[in-house]
Design a protein around this motif. Structure first.
Motif, PDB file in Angstrom:
ATOM      1  N   GLY A 177       6.332   1.531  -2.050  1.00 31.65           N
ATOM      2  CA  GLY A 177       6.676   1.390  -3.458  1.00 31.65           C
ATOM      3  C   GLY A 177       8.144   1.426  -3.791  1.00 31.65           C
ATOM      4  O   GLY A 177       8.516   1.271  -4.954  1.00 31.65           O
ATOM      5  N   HIS A 215      -0.261   6.832  -2.827  1.00 33.77           N
ATOM      6  CA  HIS A 215       0.579   5.682  -3.152  1.00 33.77           C
ATOM      7  C   HIS A 215       0.572   5.583  -4.667  1.00 33.77           C
ATOM      8  O   HIS A 215      -0.468   5.329  -5.264  1.00 33.77           O
ATOM      9  CB  HIS A 215       0.023   4.408  -2.513  1.00 33.77           C
ATOM     10  N   THR A 220       6.399   2.305 -13.890  1.00 38.09           N
ATOM     11  CA  THR A 220       6.592   0.925 -13.485  1.00 38.09           C
ATOM     12  C   THR A 220       5.616   0.057 -14.273  1.00 38.09           C
ATOM     13  O   THR A 220       4.909   0.550 -15.164  1.00 38.09           O
ATOM     14  CB  THR A 220       6.393   0.790 -11.957  1.00 38.09           C
ATOM     15  N   ILE A 256       1.138  -2.607 -11.448  1.00 37.43           N
ATOM     16  CA  ILE A 256       1.512  -2.131 -10.119  1.00 37.43           C
ATOM     17  C   ILE A 256       1.683  -0.618 -10.094  1.00 37.43           C
ATOM     18  O   ILE A 256       2.280  -0.054  -9.181  1.00 37.43           O
ATOM     19  CB  ILE A 256       2.777  -2.838  -9.591  1.00 37.43           C
ATOM     20  N   ARG A 263       7.514  -4.428  -0.114  1.00 33.38           N
ATOM     21  CA  ARG A 263       8.502  -5.156  -0.918  1.00 33.38           C
ATOM     22  C   ARG A 263       9.939  -4.876  -0.451  1.00 33.38           C
ATOM     23  O   ARG A 263      10.748  -5.793  -0.318  1.00 33.38           O
ATOM     24  CB  ARG A 263       8.347  -4.731  -2.388  1.00 33.38           C
ATOM     25  N   SER A 264      10.242  -3.595  -0.219  1.00 39.01           N
ATOM     26  CA  SER A 264      11.625  -3.253   0.104  1.00 39.01           C
ATOM     27  C   SER A 264      12.075  -3.837   1.438  1.00 39.01           C
ATOM     28  O   SER A 264      13.271  -3.995   1.684  1.00 39.01           O
ATOM     29  CB  SER A 264      11.823  -1.735   0.099  1.00 39.01           C
ATOM     30  N   ALA A 293       2.538  -7.657   1.314  1.00 41.46           N
ATOM     31  CA  ALA A 293       3.778  -8.152   0.713  1.00 41.46           C
ATOM     32  C   ALA A 293       4.146  -9.538   1.227  1.00 41.46           C
ATOM     33  O   ALA A 293       4.626 -10.387   0.465  1.00 41.46           O
ATOM     34  CB  ALA A 293       4.919  -7.168   0.974  1.00 41.46           C
ATOM     35  N   SER A 322       4.487   0.605  -7.316  1.00 41.74           N
ATOM     36  CA  SER A 322       5.407  -0.306  -6.654  1.00 41.74           C
ATOM     37  C   SER A 322       6.634  -0.531  -7.526  1.00 41.74           C
ATOM     38  O   SER A 322       6.596  -0.349  -8.739  1.00 41.74           O
ATOM     39  CB  SER A 322       4.680  -1.625  -6.390  1.00 41.74           C
ATOM     40  N   GLN A 323       7.719  -0.954  -6.868  1.00 42.83           N
ATOM     41  CA  GLN A 323       8.999  -1.222  -7.529  1.00 42.83           C
ATOM     42  C   GLN A 323       9.548   0.027  -8.221  1.00 42.83           C
ATOM     43  O   GLN A 323      10.051  -0.014  -9.335  1.00 42.83           O
ATOM     44  CB  GLN A 323       8.885  -2.411  -8.502  1.00 42.83           C
ATOM     45  N   TYR A 375       5.449 -10.867  -2.179  1.00 46.78           N
ATOM     46  CA  TYR A 375       4.500 -11.278  -3.226  1.00 46.78           C
ATOM     47  C   TYR A 375       4.835 -12.661  -3.777  1.00 46.78           C
ATOM     48  O   TYR A 375       4.694 -12.915  -4.964  1.00 46.78           O
ATOM     49  CB  TYR A 375       4.431 -10.211  -4.336  1.00 46.78           C
TER      50      TYR A 375
END
Length: 441
Positions: free
Chosen positions: A262, A222, A181, A185, A299-300, A84, A225-226, A396
């Motif tokens: 994610g 996993h 999503t 991703i 990301r978070s 990330a 993401s997002q 990213y």
């Protein structure tokens, strides 16, 4: 100007900068000036130039602490997803806070070690581990490999045997759960390249159990993401619990379960579940399971800790579109072009936003591609020289940047309270071809 500027219309997207900033960490307008922590971002643009990435140390640490506090009731390890944002300053801050790390290359492992991270708290993910990657990781003493295929398992067994070492592994199981999503991703469906199918997992675990240089440690998944809601995580967890029970029946006991990362963030008007609510929804099942729990957030932790600062170079109105050409481009931030990601772009000075001459603009770069844009149809009041901030750019952003069109990559700056430090200098053009050689027949 050869053409009049198009007025703002119903098709333009209006973002209230003050309302947005009120919902994002470490950002505030002070007397009309946008500040990250206590530092005026326009002053950073003046000091370090643009385009420039800036990160908030406290925002990074606050989200990491939210994870550790929310899962404090169970044995857990937060492994920051290095992909990330891999700047050494970011990694070093998290290492000092006690974080583990999720890596997908030996290069990322080298970064973690250089930043002071502990190899024993590293999990190695990724579908294409090579022999040299595996050897480096084993010699460094990483905590666990997340295995994505039976052929990879055999490769790791071979390298471990050559080195006389034992490799701790977990299998990344693909639970065929739709994360709902962006398809680029999404990682937990049968059509995705990641992981071992739920149906095949037992047989691969049995292969691993028979290998002398392999120690089965955990199970991993996993799904994408997002993600802004918890339901997909619950669905994936239920499938993993079913598989864990089956493994126990077949004499295979695990030490940990890894639910990947994610968890989504707010870019403009998304409403992601909070980390506390996310934990509360998962804890009953995880507590009953009785295994150590790994998470791999990326990301978070860093997205809303970062900004991309860019300056307006040219305003180009036409009969059909108004283009604001800025000095950042798709080589600096590719998410809008690659994922059609919509990221907020707000002024560094509120006076710019309230000048009464708002118009609808496409915010574009100078690269020779029609796909070179940061945002489309945004209602903004702009003048040449204005400094704009792209929010949510801590994840990213720089890590996916390139030298396309022989453009130097941006500087990176870390902010802590009222202090700021250059943590990566802007590249110089001569550096971009310093290792190249002319052909000599």
């Amino acid at each position: 100007m050869s053409h009049s500027v198009l007025n703002a219309d119903s098709q333009g997207r209006v973002i209230n900068p003050e309302a947005l900033v009120a919902q994002l960490p470490a950002l505030q307008y002070v007397d009309g000036a946008l500040c990250l922590e206590e530092v005026d971002v326009a002053s950073l643009a003046k000091t370090y130039g643009t385009p420039c990435y800036v990160y908030s140390k406290q925002a990074i640490l606050n989200v990491y602490k939210a994870y550790t506090d929310s899962f404090a009731a169970i044995d857990h390890q937060i492994c920051y997803a290095v992909k990330a944002n891999s700047n050494l300053a970011v990694l070093g801050i998290l290492a000092q806070a006690g974080a583990g790390f999720d890596i997908v290359s030996s290069g990322e492992l080298a970064r973690v070690l250089a930043a002071g991270g502990e190899a024993s708290r590293v999990v190695f993910s990724g579908v294409g581990k090579r022999t040299d990657d595996i050897r480096y990781a084993l010699e460094a003493g990483i905590g666990c490999f997340n295995i994505e295929s039976d052929s990879e398992l055999a490769l790791i067994q071979g390298v471990a045997a050559e080195l006389g070492k034992t490799a701790a592994i977990s299998l990344r199981v693909n639970p065929n759960v739709d994360a709902k999503t962006h398809p680029y991703i999404s990682t937990g469906l049968k059509d995705n390249k990641f992981g071992i199918s739920h149906e095949k997992a037992l047989s691969v675990y049995q292969q691993a159990a028979a290998m002398p240089n392999i120690r089965i440690q955990g199970i991993d998944c996993h799904i994408g993401s997002q993600l802004t809601e918890v339901a997909p995580f619950i669905d994936a967890l239920d499938k993993l619990i079913e598989l864990i029970d089956n493994l126990r029946t077949n004499g295979i006991e695990l030490e940990h379960i890894d639910l990947g990362g994610g968890l989504g963030v707010q870019y403009i008007d998304e409403t992601p579940i909070s980390i506390a609510d996310f934990a509360a929804a998962l804890l009953p099942k995880l507590t009953q399971l009785g295994l150590k729990v790994f998470f791999e957030p990326g990301r978070s932790i860093v997205a809303n800790a970062g900004l991309l600062l860019t300056r307006v170079d040219v305003l180009k109105p036409t009969e059909h579109k108004n283009f604001a050409i800025v000095d950042a481009a798709m080589n600096d931030l590719i998410r809008p072009a690659l994922y059609q990601a919509e990221m907020a772009i707000i002024p560094s000075q509120l006076a710019t936003a309230t000048a009464g001459n708002e118009c609808t603009w496409d915010i574009v770069g100078a690269i020779c591609e029609t796909g070179d844009f940061l945002a489309k149809d945004r209602v903004l009041s702009l003048a040449v020289g204005d400094v704009l901030a792209v929010t949510g750019a801590g994840a990213y952003g720089f890590v996916m940047s390139s030298n396309y069109n022989t453009r130097p990559r941006s500087a990176e700056v870390m902010v802590s309270e009222n202090q700021h430090q250059l943590v990566r200098p802007r590249e110089q053009v001569a550096e971009l071809f310093a290792t190249e050689q002319l052909w000599q027949a």
